[in-house]
Design a protein around this motif. Sequence first.
Motif, PDB file in Angstrom:
ATOM      1  N   LYS A 114     -42.322  65.920  -0.654  1.00 18.46           N
ATOM      2  CA  LYS A 114     -43.683  66.266  -0.241  1.00 18.46           C
ATOM      3  C   LYS A 114     -44.160  67.485  -1.024  1.00 18.46           C
ATOM      4  O   LYS A 114     -43.349  68.286  -1.503  1.00 18.46           O
ATOM      5  CB  LYS A 114     -43.728  66.538   1.267  1.00 18.46           C
ATOM      6  CG  LYS A 114     -42.896  67.745   1.689  1.00 18.46           C
ATOM      7  CD  LYS A 114     -42.842  67.862   3.199  1.00 18.46           C
ATOM      8  CE  LYS A 114     -41.842  68.953   3.609  1.00 18.46           C
ATOM      9  NZ  LYS A 114     -41.533  68.915   5.031  1.00 18.46           N
ATOM     10  N   GLU A 115     -45.470  67.605  -1.127  1.00 15.77           N
ATOM     11  CA  GLU A 115     -46.078  68.766  -1.756  1.00 15.77           C
ATOM     12  C   GLU A 115     -46.298  69.762  -0.613  1.00 15.77           C
ATOM     13  O   GLU A 115     -46.850  69.373   0.435  1.00 15.77           O
ATOM     14  CB  GLU A 115     -47.386  68.344  -2.416  1.00 15.77           C
ATOM     15  CG  GLU A 115     -47.906  69.282  -3.482  1.00 15.77           C
ATOM     16  CD  GLU A 115     -48.638  70.473  -2.881  1.00 15.77           C
ATOM     17  OE1 GLU A 115     -48.655  71.537  -3.518  1.00 15.77           O
ATOM     18  OE2 GLU A 115     -49.194  70.321  -1.769  1.00 15.77           O
ATOM     19  N   PRO A 116     -45.846  71.044  -0.766  1.00 12.35           N
ATOM     20  CA  PRO A 116     -45.862  71.966   0.372  1.00 12.35           C
ATOM     21  C   PRO A 116     -47.215  72.038   1.081  1.00 12.35           C
ATOM     22  O   PRO A 116     -47.269  72.096   2.318  1.00 12.35           O
ATOM     23  CB  PRO A 116     -45.517  73.311  -0.259  1.00 12.35           C
ATOM     24  CG  PRO A 116     -44.840  72.989  -1.543  1.00 12.35           C
ATOM     25  CD  PRO A 116     -45.304  71.640  -1.979  1.00 12.35           C
ATOM     26  N   ALA A 117     -48.316  72.013   0.330  1.00 12.04           N
ATOM     27  CA  ALA A 117     -49.624  72.145   0.964  1.00 12.04           C
ATOM     28  C   ALA A 117     -50.111  70.832   1.575  1.00 12.04           C
ATOM     29  O   ALA A 117     -51.053  70.820   2.360  1.00 12.04           O
ATOM     30  CB  ALA A 117     -50.640  72.642  -0.047  1.00 12.04           C
ATOM     31  N   GLY A 118     -49.495  69.691   1.174  1.00 13.93           N
ATOM     32  CA  GLY A 118     -49.900  68.408   1.738  1.00 13.93           C
ATOM     33  C   GLY A 118     -50.774  67.569   0.810  1.00 13.93           C
ATOM     34  O   GLY A 118     -51.468  66.660   1.262  1.00 13.93           O
ATOM     35  N   TYR A 119     -50.736  67.872  -0.504  1.00 13.26           N
ATOM     36  CA  TYR A 119     -51.507  67.055  -1.449  1.00 13.26           C
ATOM     37  C   TYR A 119     -50.947  65.648  -1.543  1.00 13.26           C
ATOM     38  O   TYR A 119     -51.657  64.712  -1.877  1.00 13.26           O
ATOM     39  CB  TYR A 119     -51.545  67.701  -2.829  1.00 13.26           C
ATOM     40  CG  TYR A 119     -52.626  68.749  -2.964  1.00 13.26           C
ATOM     41  CD1 TYR A 119     -53.929  68.374  -3.259  1.00 13.26           C
ATOM     42  CD2 TYR A 119     -52.344  70.096  -2.777  1.00 13.26           C
ATOM     43  CE1 TYR A 119     -54.942  69.316  -3.379  1.00 13.26           C
ATOM     44  CE2 TYR A 119     -53.344  71.047  -2.888  1.00 13.26           C
ATOM     45  CZ  TYR A 119     -54.641  70.646  -3.189  1.00 13.26           C
ATOM     46  OH  TYR A 119     -55.634  71.575  -3.297  1.00 13.26           O
ATOM     47  N   TRP A 120     -49.645  65.516  -1.296  1.00  7.64           N
ATOM     48  CA  TRP A 120     -49.021  64.188  -1.267  1.00  7.64           C
ATOM     49  C   TRP A 120     -47.718  64.286  -0.516  1.00  7.64           C
ATOM     50  O   TRP A 120     -47.137  65.366  -0.401  1.00  7.64           O
ATOM     51  CB  TRP A 120     -48.793  63.641  -2.679  1.00  7.64           C
ATOM     52  CG  TRP A 120     -48.223  64.641  -3.664  1.00  7.64           C
ATOM     53  CD1 TRP A 120     -48.935  65.367  -4.579  1.00  7.64           C
ATOM     54  CD2 TRP A 120     -46.849  65.038  -3.837  1.00  7.64           C
ATOM     55  NE1 TRP A 120     -48.101  66.191  -5.301  1.00  7.64           N
ATOM     56  CE2 TRP A 120     -46.809  66.001  -4.876  1.00  7.64           C
ATOM     57  CE3 TRP A 120     -45.645  64.664  -3.233  1.00  7.64           C
ATOM     58  CZ2 TRP A 120     -45.637  66.605  -5.312  1.00  7.64           C
ATOM     59  CZ3 TRP A 120     -44.462  65.266  -3.667  1.00  7.64           C
ATOM     60  CH2 TRP A 120     -44.467  66.226  -4.703  1.00  7.64           C
ATOM     61  N   TRP A 121     -47.293  63.179   0.054  1.00  3.08           N
ATOM     62  CA  TRP A 121     -46.020  63.116   0.755  1.00  3.08           C
ATOM     63  C   TRP A 121     -45.530  61.676   0.713  1.00  3.08           C
ATOM     64  O   TRP A 121     -46.333  60.745   0.605  1.00  3.08           O
ATOM     65  CB  TRP A 121     -46.170  63.592   2.213  1.00  3.08           C
ATOM     66  CG  TRP A 121     -47.128  62.760   2.985  1.00  3.08           C
ATOM     67  CD1 TRP A 121     -46.830  61.670   3.753  1.00  3.08           C
ATOM     68  CD2 TRP A 121     -48.561  62.897   3.033  1.00  3.08           C
ATOM     69  NE1 TRP A 121     -47.961  61.140   4.276  1.00  3.08           N
ATOM     70  CE2 TRP A 121     -49.049  61.876   3.860  1.00  3.08           C
ATOM     71  CE3 TRP A 121     -49.467  63.809   2.460  1.00  3.08           C
ATOM     72  CZ2 TRP A 121     -50.399  61.709   4.131  1.00  3.08           C
ATOM     73  CZ3 TRP A 121     -50.817  63.640   2.724  1.00  3.08           C
ATOM     74  CH2 TRP A 121     -51.278  62.605   3.557  1.00  3.08           C
ATOM     75  N   ALA A 122     -44.205  61.537   0.776  1.00  5.00           N
ATOM     76  CA  ALA A 122     -43.631  60.195   0.731  1.00  5.00           C
ATOM     77  C   ALA A 122     -43.700  59.555   2.107  1.00  5.00           C
ATOM     78  O   ALA A 122     -43.607  60.243   3.126  1.00  5.00           O
ATOM     79  CB  ALA A 122     -42.187  60.253   0.260  1.00  5.00           C
ATOM     80  N   VAL A 123     -43.884  58.215   2.126  1.00  7.82           N
ATOM     81  CA  VAL A 123     -43.685  57.491   3.374  1.00  7.82           C
ATOM     82  C   VAL A 123     -42.392  56.679   3.302  1.00  7.82           C
ATOM     83  O   VAL A 123     -41.856  56.262   4.315  1.00  7.82           O
ATOM     84  CB  VAL A 123     -44.868  56.563   3.736  1.00  7.82           C
ATOM     85  CG1 VAL A 123     -46.097  57.390   4.074  1.00  7.82           C
ATOM     86  CG2 VAL A 123     -45.162  55.583   2.620  1.00  7.82           C
ATOM     87  N   GLY A 124     -41.922  56.487   2.074  1.00  5.84           N
ATOM     88  CA  GLY A 124     -40.683  55.753   1.905  1.00  5.84           C
ATOM     89  C   GLY A 124     -40.212  55.857   0.471  1.00  5.84           C
ATOM     90  O   GLY A 124     -40.895  56.452  -0.375  1.00  5.84           O
ATOM     91  N   SER A 125     -39.018  55.324   0.225  1.00  2.87           N
ATOM     92  CA  SER A 125     -38.549  55.288  -1.155  1.00  2.87           C
ATOM     93  C   SER A 125     -37.646  54.082  -1.314  1.00  2.87           C
ATOM     94  O   SER A 125     -37.232  53.461  -0.327  1.00  2.87           O
ATOM     95  CB  SER A 125     -37.807  56.569  -1.503  1.00  2.87           C
ATOM     96  OG  SER A 125     -36.627  56.655  -0.738  1.00  2.87           O
ATOM     97  N   ALA A 126     -37.395  53.751  -2.562  1.00  5.04           N
ATOM     98  CA  ALA A 126     -36.548  52.595  -2.825  1.00  5.04           C
ATOM     99  C   ALA A 126     -35.862  52.797  -4.159  1.00  5.04           C
ATOM    100  O   ALA A 126     -36.441  53.415  -5.063  1.00  5.04           O
ATOM    101  CB  ALA A 126     -37.380  51.324  -2.859  1.00  5.04           C
TER     102      ALA A 126
END
Lengths: 351, 282
Positions: A114-126
């Motif tokens: 995740k980006e600390p400020a919340g610009y992007w975050w994962a919902v999953g990975s593969a």
Amino acid sequence: MTRFLGSCTLAILAVAYAATPALAQKLLTIYDLPSKYMDWGGLADGYDKKGLVKLTRDLKNGSSTALAAMKAEAGNPQTNGAYWALDIAVEAQRAGLTVPYKPKGFDAIPAALKEPAGYWWAVGSAYIVIGVNKDVLAKRNLKAPMGWADLLKPEYKGLVCSMDPTWSGTASVFMYGINFILGGSKDDFTPGMTWLRDYQKNGQQFRTEIVAPRLATGECPITIDAEGNILIDKLKGAPVDVVIPSEGVVSVNVGMSMAKGAPMPEETKAFFDWLLSSEAQEIIARAYFRPAIAGAVPPDVANVMPKVEKVVALDLQHQADVVTKLKRAFTDIVSRGGDLSSTLKSAELAK
Amino acid sequence: MGAMGSRAITRHFAVAMLVLVTMAMLIAPLGQLLLVSLRDESAGWTLANYRIVLAGSYYVSSLAATLAFCAITSLIAVGIALPAAWRIGTGGVGSTALRIFCQMNYAFGSIVYGMLILVLFGNAGLIPVAEGILFSSEYSRGFAYTISGLALGYLGFQIPRSALVIAQAIENMDPNLIRAARTLGADRLQIAVMVILPTLRPALSAAFVLTFLMSVGSFGIALLVAKEIAIYPVIIFKEFTGFANFGIASAMAIALCLLVILVLMVLRRNYPDLELFSSQAR
């Protein structure tokens, strides 16, 4: 003739009028929720049932396409947010196309995702692995390939498909990651690019479509894809299986960003909150993607997930720095047959 | 205000609608493309995008290959379409069915032809699977992805569309010409070569030009199956979506547009009697 034209105009107006309320009925636009990837079909069904909004599906083709559309529409944003590979999310953040938001559950996401400020975050990975259609291989008396090197061998000639990295986020992570799997470095993309070139030379394809459905039909007897997209068909009974390549794998991290100027920010936030809820995270787990929040994997799913031993970690920021250059070099070298070392050197991707 | 007056108003209204729609659907986006193609990163004016598009080997070679590919396939299509057009135009057995079949093709986008080629000639297409069962060979496997496979996909829409254009001219042909030729003792071959073909020449050229222009703009088939040739609209798409290179992509689109206009202008000057330019030729 005039009467005919008049009736046509009336008819069009009538249709437009009838269609307008349907469209205005809270359609939540998000680029791009591919129904055949990470079971977005199931996720969207799950969220639509709540009766809050209706999600758009398959609206753009891939992470890069979503980014391009958002750049083009920057003056008049059409989308509320995006689902993409995180390196593309970093690019979008740098281009000023997204705004921060910390959904409920944000704190539970591992820091690297995740980006600390919340610009992007994962919902999953593969993990990006090799998929095989066992029936087709058996018919050809072929064993399943063991690793990436096998895909360059003549016995597998013309049997492998992956997505084209110029549109697909998964494929662009792989294009970047294969270099590090095969011993390359940030200063030298020769090993990875050589592999990609030789893959193409061996008759393998970079497709302009999602390859998962093509594996089950045998159109693509072997694929390079996110593990979940292969497993979900396997557990539905398709004759397909996952091969964890011996040289190692990279992981594609996929997640969300909030668009700057999102037309429906409140609805979008609620949707983003839901995606980290245990309900949504379990749907993601049941699509055999690894949920961003640990502990969301039901035991029956955990039992069928392949064991992956050698994971090559990637530097997301560096990936975002070079991905466009790398795609250009890929186009020049792999798609057009240009000279490998001089092209990489002039793109400062090798010394 | 009588009936005539209100009818005139309706007519003017319809024309106004047409102008508006054309502006909205064609001129405005083209203007936008032109603007984007002439801007640099810092929103200043520049011709750099055009320099790159018109001098870069990547772009120029793709354009040349696409034009050559479309010209050759259109020529073949007109040749193959001629017998079908003759049947449609002269109203022989099955002409109505044939006409409907040809008209049906207007309902399909180019991407549908890509799907058809994949269903028939993909790696697991009907024909390769049948070939494997019957002969245990796999010559046709992956044919869709070869340049011939791509050409077959293009011919799929080129043939019916050029057949309709030629059929119109055949319908309008003066039957007395053929009767006269027959009376003068010409045999079938002589009639075909010395009477029919010269009469149809403008229609054949028009069919070729129309098919060619349609092919140059075709995108869907190539996106799905073109692996051995860089089709220009696909390269535009890649610049736009893959690289978010809007300036270059727009310059490419404008270049293609100007090229098409240029071709039409040259044709109009040299062959003013082409059916293509006459609204009465139906």
